[in-house]
Design a protein around this motif. Structure first.
Motif, mmCIF file in Angstrom:
data_model
loop_
_atom_site.group_PDB
_atom_site.id
_atom_site.type_symbol
_atom_site.label_atom_id
_atom_site.label_comp_id
_atom_site.label_asym_id
_atom_site.label_seq_id
_atom_site.Cartn_x
_atom_site.Cartn_y
_atom_site.Cartn_z
ATOM 1 N N ILE A 21 0.862 -1.188 0.000
ATOM 2 C CA ILE A 21 0.000 0.000 0.000
ATOM 3 C C ILE A 21 0.896 1.234 0.000
ATOM 4 O O ILE A 21 1.738 1.402 0.890
ATOM 5 C CB ILE A 21 -0.946 0.009 1.215
ATOM 6 C CG1 ILE A 21 -1.854 -1.228 1.170
ATOM 7 C CG2 ILE A 21 -1.780 1.286 1.252
ATOM 8 C CD1 ILE A 21 -2.726 -1.403 2.392
ATOM 9 N N GLY A 35 -4.993 5.040 3.051
ATOM 10 C CA GLY A 35 -4.021 3.952 2.986
ATOM 11 C C GLY A 35 -4.002 3.136 4.257
ATOM 12 O O GLY A 35 -3.991 1.893 4.227
ATOM 13 N N ILE A 47 -1.766 -1.282 -3.932
ATOM 14 C CA ILE A 47 -2.894 -0.352 -3.860
ATOM 15 C C ILE A 47 -2.329 1.024 -3.567
ATOM 16 O O ILE A 47 -1.754 1.260 -2.510
ATOM 17 C CB ILE A 47 -3.907 -0.765 -2.773
ATOM 18 C CG1 ILE A 47 -4.443 -2.174 -3.048
ATOM 19 C CG2 ILE A 47 -5.069 0.238 -2.725
ATOM 20 C CD1 ILE A 47 -5.385 -2.700 -1.982
#
Length: 781
Positions: free
Chosen positions: A383, A390, A462
């Motif tokens: 992340i 986040g 991500i």
């Protein structure tokens, strides 16, 4: 894009009025929904005949020391529900055991770990054609529960797993309840979340067993109560501690242990009835106080005030529940049972209940994987960005079996992100959702760092950096030099088109959008955004991760604002038109909250952040032009930002934000009032509450239909789930598509044409709605 404060209000609304993971157990009530009078007579005659135990498919009977152990074991299902097959077997079996002199007592329990009776097939309720059928359904359920309660042979419920709705009503009717202290064991009557009330005697037995405030809390909220709490409340008579860690093969040991305890208790009860606990002095005083009609009426009045405050009176079920309980307290249980059956029948015919049941089906569908398994399972997630989003994404990942690297450029940002995550899990420990050992184990799955070390081992990245296209493109470019070929790159963006983020990518097929909503650990929706280049396997990876994180997932097409942000901005543009016409923000908030939104549409922009909205409005105006709004709205946003009117986070926006001042008590910002005068428009007509609701609502509804027409969303179900769970669209209306069906497509089109004649082409109904109106079609059959 929604802020933590705004979305926490949606969460509160969802906790109260949307759906839990387990269905309301109304299969019990619906057994006779499609049964003719002749079939009922045949069933009644067969109850006196011996039951062929060899033919049972959903139940199993075993005998131990004169005790019949009835095991719920629904065929072809991971959980037990009160299905038609289950009940068709249970009623004659129950009568057979009552007439068997060798049987001295009965234990009812599940053969499935984690599911006593989890709920029921709601389709059975939907098969009822009219109010009379629903009334008979409730009456039949009451009769069955009364037979259990009045049994001369003691019946012990041994509960391991979810015991909800009609399943809980079965347990309440038994003479003794023993629960396994396992985190999956929970009790509750969540019917209110489907716009219903407990219809098989649940309202009556809960009022008998609990204090009035506790009974109201359980029935009105539909919340799930864990085993120890249920014991302290008096809903459970005994707790059994598991003898193993709750994993196979210890599951079978726990079931057998629970069974042995229940059989022993049933044997004891054949000799002696359960001893009633003598109340102490304080309990006696409380009982006398609670039996006072004055006190009871005061409690009911306060409960009604709270219901009205939280629901604006838009949900019939809580108010009907209060009415049923009031009649019970005033006139006794005979009247109470009649009132319960009447209430169940009345509520089952309401559009609100049908809408909430539709949402239940939609939510269930969006919790399933319709896309299949990815070629490579995602185990390691990186992340990028340790901010609110986040850290939130990490929070919902580390307890689901993922190994997570949380990366940010500074130790300060990482420290703040780690603190957010750890505090969240510390809260779970305090609420006893986690043990200290489990807390340590979960946090061990998280690694915080300021470098890209070990990103070559990641299966998915991500990205959760600031909403800036160039920044996101740079992050992707840097990571593509480090991550393996199979690794998926997902951008957590609320509005930036995914194909633009992937414009310079050397592997655009692996780029996808994953739009989480804040706060991530509370908001259920995940909007997955697929660009044209995104591969099927990348979609499968994103969906599988989202579902494993516990999200309700919709997959949408690429484009400015995708689905949810696009709807907010189109409805929001009308909010600012109203403001420019001189309508007060407070009037807009009042009108939209009365429609059913959890937060007013003017306040919403302060919660989102006017600076964020300005950024999105600029990009979306470039894409949609005058159909979204005229040039004045982006200019107005920019001037508000230039004057530091960023919304709640800066202490001022449309309103002034001061500590201790909440809701309607907030003062409209004089700076905003002065600035908006420079953008004033002449109103075309007198603005009423209804006018505000329709102007903002029609823009929302029309754009939802246009998104379906343009294939941004693939189904009305996805559209309704996205709007309710992501934007707080009123659940009792079922979502924009369900609402259009209920109100009437033709009426919606006529309203839009009427507003178009007054306000211009922005109210032009999309062609899909026009065609459906001509053909008299609906979104849902």
């Amino acid at each position: 894009m929604a802020s933590a404060i705004f979305t926490s209000l949606i969460c509160r609304q969802q906790r109260l009025l949307t759906l839990t993971r387990s269905p309301v157990a109304i299969q019990l009530y619906t057994r006779l929904a499609s049964t003719s009078v002749q079939q009922q007579q045949q069933q009644q005659q067969s109850q006196n005949k011996p039951t062929d135990l060899q033919q049972l498919k959903n139940l199993k009977v075993e005998y131990q020391d004169g005790i019949a152990v009835v095991l719920f074991n629904q065929e072809n299902s991971k959980v037990n529900t009160l299905s038609r097959g289950m009940m068709d077997e249970f009623v004659p079996l129950f009568n057979h055991l009552q007439n068997d002199d060798k049987v001295k007592g009965i234990v009812v329990m599940s053969a499935k770990p984690g599911s006593f009776i989890a709920g029921a097939d709601i389709n059975m309720l939907e098969s009822a054609k009219n109010r009379d059928e629903l009334y008979k359904i409730s009456r039949h359920g009451q009769d069955v529960m009364n037979q259990i309660e009045q049994s001369k042979k003691p019946i012990v419920a041994a509960i391991f797993g979810s015991c909800l709705g009609g399943g809980f009503e079965v347990a309440l009717a038994c003479h003794y309840r023993i629960a396994m202290n396992d985190k999956r064991t929970g009790f509750g009557v969540p019917e209110v979340k489907l716009g219903l009330l407990p219809g098989a005697g649940g309202t009556q037995r809960l009022v008998q067993k609990l204090s009035l405030p506790d009974a109201l809390d359980v029935i009105l909220t539909g919340k799930e109560i864990k085993a120890k709490k249920a014991k302290s409340m008096g809903l459970v008579d005994a707790i059994v501690e598991p003898i193993g860690p709750g994993l196979h093969p210890a599951e079978e040991k726990n079931i057998n242990y629970l069974r042995s305890v229940a059989v022993q208790k049933a044997k004891e009860l054949t000799v002696q009835k359960p001893a009633k606990k003598e109340p102490g002095l304080i309990e006696n005083i409380k009982s006398k106080i609670m039996s006072s009609s004055y006190v009871q009426n005061y409690i009911l009045q306060q409960a009604q005030k709270k219901v009205m405050s939280q629901t604006q009176g838009l949900y019939p079920a809580p108010l009907k529940i209060l009415d049923v309980i009031k009649q019970t307290l005033e006139s006794g249980s005979k009247v109470g049972y009649n009132a319960e059956a009447d209430g169940f029948a009345d509520l089952g015919m309401t559009t609100e209940s049908k809408a909430l049941i539709g949402l239940f089906h939609g939510r269930t569908e969006c919790k399933k994987n319709k896309y299949g398994k990815p070629e490579k399972e995602v185990k390691n997630i990186g992340i990028v960005g340790a901010g609110l989003m986040g850290a939130g994404i990490a929070h919902v990942s580390i307890d689901k079996g993922f190994n997570v690297i949380l990366r940010d450029t500074t130790s300060k940002a990482l420290s703040r992100g780690y603190s957010q995550i750890s505090k969240g899990y510390e809260g779970y420990v305090k609420r006893k959702r986690l043990t200290n050992a489990e807390y340590d184990n979960v946090l061990s799955n998280l690694q915080c760092q300021s470098t890209f070390d070990n990103f070559e081992k990641c299966d998915m990245i991500i990205e959760a950096v600031f909403e800036d296209l160039k920044l996101k493109q740079n992050v992707l470019a840097e990571l593509e030099q480090r991550i393996p070929e199979h690794c998926v790159f997902a951008s957590n963006t609320s509005a930036l088109p995914i194909h633009q983020i992937a414009a310079n990518s050397r592997r655009p097929q692996k780029v996808i959008g994953m739009h989480y909503f804040s706060p991530v650990d509370k908001m259920e929706l995940l909007e997955i955004v697929r660009a044209k280049q995104t591969s099927d396997d990348t979609v499968r990876s994103a969906v599988s991760v989202g579902l494993k994180q516990g999200k309700v997932v919709i997959v949408v097409g690429d484009g400015p604002g995708f689905y949810t942000t696009r709807l907010i901005m189109f409805a929001g543009s009308e909010v600012f038109d109203l403001l420019q016409e001189g309508v007060s923000p407070k009037d807009i908030d009042k009108a939209t909250k009365n429609f059913g939104f959890p937060v007013g549409s003017a306040t919403l922009f302060d919660e989102i952040g006017i600076d964020v909205a300005a950024h999105i409005a600029r990009d979306m105006h470039a894409a949609f032009g005058e159909r979204l709004t005229d040039q004045s709205m982006p200019q107005l946003f920019q001037e508000l930002v230039a004057n530091n009117l960023h919304g709640r986070k800066s202490g001022q926006g449309l309103y002034i934000y001061q500590k201790g001042v909440k809701g309607g008590a907030r003062e409209i910002n004089p700076k905003f009032t002065e600035i908006i005068k420079n953008y004033s428009k002449e109103p075309k007509e007198k603005v009423t509450m209804e006018n505000i609701q329709w102007r903002t609502g029609l823009r929302f509804l029309n754009e939802a239909a246009r998104c379906l027409e343009e294939k941004i969303i693939t189904s009305p179900t996805d559209g309704d789930i996205g709007a309710v769970f992501g934007l707080g669209f009123p659940p009792m209306k079922g979502g924009p598509f369900r609402f259009i069906d209920t109100y009437g497509v033709s009426k919606i089109v006529d309203l839009m044409n009427n507003y178009r004649s007054k306000y211009g082409d922005r109210f032009t109904p999309t062609q899909l709605l026009v065609d459906m109106a001509k053909e008299n079609k609906k979104f849902y059959s």
